[in-house]
Write an enzyme that holds these catalytic residues in place. Structure first.
Site, short mmCIF file in Angstrom:
data_model
loop_
_atom_site.label_atom_id
_atom_site.label_comp_id
_atom_site.label_asym_id
_atom_site.label_seq_id
_atom_site.Cartn_x
_atom_site.Cartn_y
_atom_site.Cartn_z
N ARG A 158 -2.75 2.86 -4.27
CA ARG A 158 -3.97 3.40 -4.87
C ARG A 158 -3.72 4.58 -5.83
O ARG A 158 -4.17 4.55 -6.98
CB ARG A 158 -4.95 3.84 -3.77
CG ARG A 158 -5.50 2.68 -2.99
CD ARG A 158 -6.17 3.12 -1.71
NE ARG A 158 -5.22 3.62 -0.74
CZ ARG A 158 -5.50 4.06 0.48
NH1 ARG A 158 -6.77 4.08 0.86
NH2 ARG A 158 -4.56 4.48 1.29
N CYS A 174 -2.80 9.35 -1.89
CA CYS A 174 -3.13 8.31 -0.91
C CYS A 174 -2.07 8.36 0.19
O CYS A 174 -1.39 9.38 0.34
CB CYS A 174 -3.23 6.93 -1.57
SG CYS A 174 -1.71 6.33 -2.35
N ASP A 179 -7.96 0.44 1.27
CA ASP A 179 -6.50 0.30 1.21
C ASP A 179 -6.16 -1.16 0.96
O ASP A 179 -6.45 -2.02 1.79
CB ASP A 179 -5.93 0.77 2.56
CG ASP A 179 -4.42 0.80 2.56
OD1 ASP A 179 -3.81 0.29 1.59
OD2 ASP A 179 -3.85 1.35 3.51
P1 4NP Z 1 -1.43 3.38 -0.54
O1 4NP Z 1 -1.24 2.05 0.33
O2 4NP Z 1 -1.74 4.51 0.43
O3 4NP Z 1 -2.59 3.07 -1.42
O4 4NP Z 1 -0.12 3.58 -1.29
C1 4NP Z 1 -0.44 2.01 1.47
C2 4NP Z 1 0.87 1.64 1.36
C3 4NP Z 1 1.67 1.57 2.48
C4 4NP Z 1 1.14 1.90 3.72
C5 4NP Z 1 -0.17 2.30 3.83
C6 4NP Z 1 -0.96 2.33 2.70
N1 4NP Z 1 1.96 1.84 4.87
O5 4NP Z 1 1.50 2.22 5.94
O6 4NP Z 1 3.10 1.39 4.80
#
Ligand code: 4NP
Length: 154
Positions: free
Chosen positions: A13, A7, A123
């Site tokens: 995720r 991710c 997300d």
């Molecule tokens: P992930 O969620 O991709 O599911 O781990 C996110 C966590 C942080 C960020 C974006 C998505 N961010 O831009 O900080």
């Protein structure tokens, strides 16, 4: 089988996807290697988001020991299947992989549950706990499909 879940941050995720698939593979007696990574590297070394940990633990899966790491070109050589949690993640994976990107082993995770629909695992980063519950449920159902599909390839 060596499977990598990817991710953006590797804190919301893909850590759930790693934990759930590992758990189901073990229950099925499969000796799979399951890992996860993020495309952005912002959270390298950090544990999963506390709500990802909470929702997983409430389903009997402890992901507290995981550490975020960034996807590298080497991953495209070391894993048999690499799943992107969303379309934007897939685009960043192509950038990181460059000539090492391998489209034969890479696909959208939710294509396993909803073939041909190009769906994203939403997300949950900006939302509340219910978003993490939705994400867990989608991941749980998709991992059942993956186990069934690949369980001949121990
Ligand atoms: P992930 O969620 O991709 O599911 O781990 C996110 C966590 C942080 C960020 C974006 C998505 N961010 O831009 O900080």
């Amino acid at each position: 089988m060596k499977i990598l879940m990817v991710c953006l941050g590797n804190i919301c995720r893909s850590p759930i996807a790693e934990g759930v698939l590992k758990y189901k593979a073990q229950l099925a007696g499969l000796e799979w290697v399951v890992e996860s990574a993020g495309t952005n590297g912002f959270y390298n070394g950090e544990a999963p988001h506390h709500l990802s940990q909470k929702v997983s633990l409430s389903n009997g899966i402890d992901i507290s020991g995981q550490k975020s790491r960034q996807l590298t070109k080497i991953d495209f050589h070391q894993f048999d299947r690499i799943y992107a949690m969303a379309n934007d993640v897939l685009a960043y994976m192509k950038e990181i992989g460059g000539k090492d990107y391998d489209e034969t082993k890479t696909s959208l995770f939710l294509d396993e549950l909803y073939p041909g629909e190009f769906r994203d695992v939403p997300d949950p980063w900006y939302g509340k706990e219910d978003g993490y519950v939705t994400v867990f449920d989608l991941i749980d159902r998709t991992c059942d499909v993956i186990i069934k599909k690949y369980s001949e390839n121990k």
